[in-house]
Design an enzyme around this catalytic site. Structure first.
Site, short mmCIF file in Angstrom:
data_model
loop_
_atom_site.label_atom_id
_atom_site.label_comp_id
_atom_site.label_asym_id
_atom_site.label_seq_id
_atom_site.Cartn_x
_atom_site.Cartn_y
_atom_site.Cartn_z
CG ASP A 104 -0.52 -0.44 2.44
OD1 ASP A 104 0.71 -0.55 2.56
OD2 ASP A 104 -1.34 -0.69 3.35
CE LYS A 154 3.42 1.12 13.83
NZ LYS A 154 3.74 -0.20 13.28
CG ASP A 211 1.28 3.40 4.88
OD1 ASP A 211 0.27 2.94 4.32
OD2 ASP A 211 1.75 2.90 5.91
#
Ligand code: GTP
Length: 321
Positions: A104, A154, A211
């Site tokens: 994606d 993250k 994204d």
């Protein structure tokens, strides 16, 4: 050469659009998202493996009906195996050196140049890298002379070691399979931190990177592509009375009447936009009907939806039940 596209995610953040279409088939300026990725592959990639799970049938149907100029192999997972598990699951189809792409991401990465970079640097793999202001939602790398020294998934913003993030395209040597355990595996969390001493190199690039996992990002990707050559009004479009077009838009065989369109609007075939409607930063998918006096901003109106008179639709994905 062959390439693997990871396309098995559920796409929960794009619901309700992904209730009837798998994310790879969501239209983006006139072709499905996955076709932007396939078309960005170098010519020497003659076969593309799609690791799928969610709505495999729809993807099969698409590739049966559309010849995309390369061999497409769909490999299904009974249950999503995660990014690492999905790569291992298709190992029998992959060459000694192979490309893996996140299904994606829309970006301006030059994969041929990244392949040259990979061959020059050696090592078990190369990862595309993109610079962002706030890396806390991404995989963050610390590099020394292009060699990836640290990988954080993250991190908190204040703990991030750099602004360089994993941009979702990799080139691997087959040796990578020795480091992916069986079953459900996240390559980002479980594999990358363990293979840095085998030589992982970071390939930085410029241009654009999005994204498309969320509505807002999807609409941003549309904007970037419209500004990079995709804007067009079809000769089959009917523009009646006073249609005002602003900025870059892509309008297919639709019927527009006395309305304000743009900037950043994509309108598919058989859409009817009525009088005194304003649409900006949005997608109106096939057969949707926008009734008089409505305002649509930052939204996706899915196939066949009706937006009733004088509605205000903002930052929404609408879909039929
Ligand atoms: P959300 O549910 O909205 O988070 O979307 P997603 O399920 O697609 O997850 P995410 O955006 O994190 O996935 C990134 C990419 O990896 C997408 O191209 C997904 O299709 C793909 N992907 C994620 N998990 C799997 C999996 O288990 N198997 C396969 N084959 N692909 C996956």
């Amino acid at each position: 050469m062959n390439a693997l596209i990871l396309a098995g995610g559920l796409g929960t953040r794009l619901r309700p659009l992904t209730n009837y279409l798998p994310k790879p088939l969501i239209p983006l300026v006139g072709k499905p998202l996955v076709m932007h990725i396939i078309d960005s592959l170098p010519k020497e990639v003659d076969s593309v493996i799609l690791a799928v799970s969610y709505m495999r049938d729809k993807l099969e149907e698409y590739f049966k009906e559309n010849d995309v100029g390369r061999t497409i192999i769909l490999v299904s997972e009974e249950e999503p195996l995660g990014t690492g598990g999905a790569i291992k699951n298709v190992s029998r189809y992959l060459d000694d050196t192979f490309i893996v792409m996140n299904g994606d991401v829309v970006c301006s990465l030059d994969i041929s140049d990244m392949l040259k970079f990979h061959k020059t640097h050696g090592g078990i793999g190369s990862m595309s890298l993109w610079t962002v202001d706030d890396p806390s939602a991404f995989g963050v790398v610390g590099c020394k002379d292009s060699k990836i020294m640290t990988f954080q998934e993250k991190p908190k913003r204040e703990e991030a070691l750099s602004n360089l993030i994993n941009a979702g395209t990799y080139i691997f040597e087959k040796e990578i399979f020795d480091y992916i355990p069986d079953g459900v595996v996240s390559i980002e969390k479980q594999v990358f931190p363990k293979i840095l001493d085998k030589g992982m190199y970071g390939y930085e690039f410029n241009g654009y990177w999005v994204d498309c996992g969320t509505r807002a990002n999807y609409i941003t990707a549309q904007k970037i592509l419209l500004n990079n050559g995709y804007a067009h009004v079809s000769t089959d479009a009917i523009l009646e009375d006073n249609v005002k077009l602003t900025g870059q838009n892509l309008i297919k065989r639709a019927h527009l009447r006395n309305c304000n369109i743009g900037p950043n609007v994509y309108i598919e075939d058989d859409v009817l936009v009525s009088s005194n409607v304003t649409v900006s930063n949005s997608m109106l998918l096939r057969g949707s009907l926008i009734e008089e006096g409505s305002t649509i901003e930052g939204s996706v109106i899915s196939q066949g939806c009706i937006v009733t008179k004088n509605s205000v639709v903002t930052d929404t994905i609408s879909a039929k039940d």
